[in-house]
Scaffold this motif. Structure first.
Motif, short mmCIF file in Angstrom:
data_model
loop_
_atom_site.label_atom_id
_atom_site.label_comp_id
_atom_site.label_asym_id
_atom_site.label_seq_id
_atom_site.Cartn_x
_atom_site.Cartn_y
_atom_site.Cartn_z
N ILE A 18 40.80 51.48 34.43
CA ILE A 18 41.20 50.80 35.67
C ILE A 18 40.85 49.32 35.64
CG2 ILE A 18 40.94 50.76 38.18
CD1 ILE A 18 40.32 53.81 37.99
N VAL A 19 39.60 48.98 35.37
CA VAL A 19 39.17 47.58 35.44
C VAL A 19 38.91 46.99 34.06
CG1 VAL A 19 38.28 47.77 37.79
CG2 VAL A 19 36.76 48.22 35.86
N GLU A 26 39.37 38.65 41.72
CA GLU A 26 40.80 38.81 42.01
C GLU A 26 41.46 39.75 41.01
OE1 GLU A 26 44.80 36.11 42.56
OE2 GLU A 26 42.85 35.20 42.89
N GLU A 27 41.11 39.64 39.74
CA GLU A 27 41.68 40.54 38.72
C GLU A 27 41.23 41.98 38.96
OE1 GLU A 27 40.36 38.78 35.07
OE2 GLU A 27 42.10 37.45 34.94
N CYS A 28 40.00 42.16 39.38
CA CYS A 28 39.48 43.50 39.66
C CYS A 28 40.21 44.11 40.86
CB CYS A 28 37.98 43.43 39.92
SG CYS A 28 37.21 45.05 40.05
N GLN A 72 47.73 41.52 49.13
CA GLN A 72 46.97 40.42 49.74
C GLN A 72 45.88 40.95 50.67
OE1 GLN A 72 47.03 37.75 48.47
NE2 GLN A 72 48.96 36.64 48.48
N LEU A 73 46.16 42.07 51.33
CA LEU A 73 45.18 42.67 52.23
C LEU A 73 44.07 43.37 51.46
CD1 LEU A 73 44.54 43.12 55.21
CD2 LEU A 73 45.95 45.18 55.11
N CYS A 74 44.35 43.74 50.22
CA CYS A 74 43.40 44.52 49.41
C CYS A 74 42.55 43.65 48.49
CB CYS A 74 44.17 45.57 48.60
SG CYS A 74 44.96 46.82 49.62
N ARG A 75 42.27 42.43 48.88
CA ARG A 75 41.45 41.54 48.05
C ARG A 75 39.95 41.74 48.26
NH1 ARG A 75 44.07 36.25 46.18
NH2 ARG A 75 46.21 36.93 45.97
N VAL A 76 39.58 42.44 49.33
CA VAL A 76 38.18 42.70 49.61
C VAL A 76 37.85 44.17 49.41
CG1 VAL A 76 36.41 42.64 51.42
CG2 VAL A 76 38.07 40.80 51.25
#
Length: 122
Positions: A18-19, A26-28, A72-76
């Motif tokens: 996954i990572v 941001e990449e994660c 964009q909403l899933c950056r945190v």
């Protein structure tokens, strides 16, 4: 919530699948979003496993998850769109447990729960 035991197999899958190439926050975030986009089949029924400040849902309620929220909403954290009664709401995926979903959905959500519950962040 207490920290769960370390699951070596899950840690390895998250790290190597996954990572694996994610070096920045941001990449994660993008890696998780892309992985979940590939693994989640919509719609699926889910139970609310815990109340969270960022969500109107209460523990034990059932919702229908209809989509992954925009990247964009899933950056945190990872958010999904869920049908709650007659409304569509955006809620944290960490709050939901699939109850009627295929194996890929259950495993992908369990991986996210593991990541979230162990305090990992982007």
């Amino acid at each position: 919530m207490t920290k769960a035991a370390v699951d070596v197999k899950r840690e390895q899958r998250i790290t190597m699948e996954i990572v694996v190439d994610a070096y920045t926050e941001e990449e994660c975030a993008m890696a998780w979003h892309c992985h979940l986009e590939d693994q989640l089949s919509f719609p699926f029924e889910a139970r609310v496993r815990q109340a969270m400040p960022a969500s109107p849902l209460k523990a034990g309620e059932t919702v229908t998850v209809i989509a992954l929220a925009h990247e964009q909403l899933c950056r945190v954290a990872i958010f999904v769109m869920a049908r709650h009664g007659t409304r569509d709401v955006v809620v944290p995926l960490a709050q939901l447990v699939p109850v009627r979903a295929d194996r890929n959905v259950r495993e992908a959500v369990a991986d996210w729960h593991y990541w979230h519950d162990h305090g990992y962040s982007f």
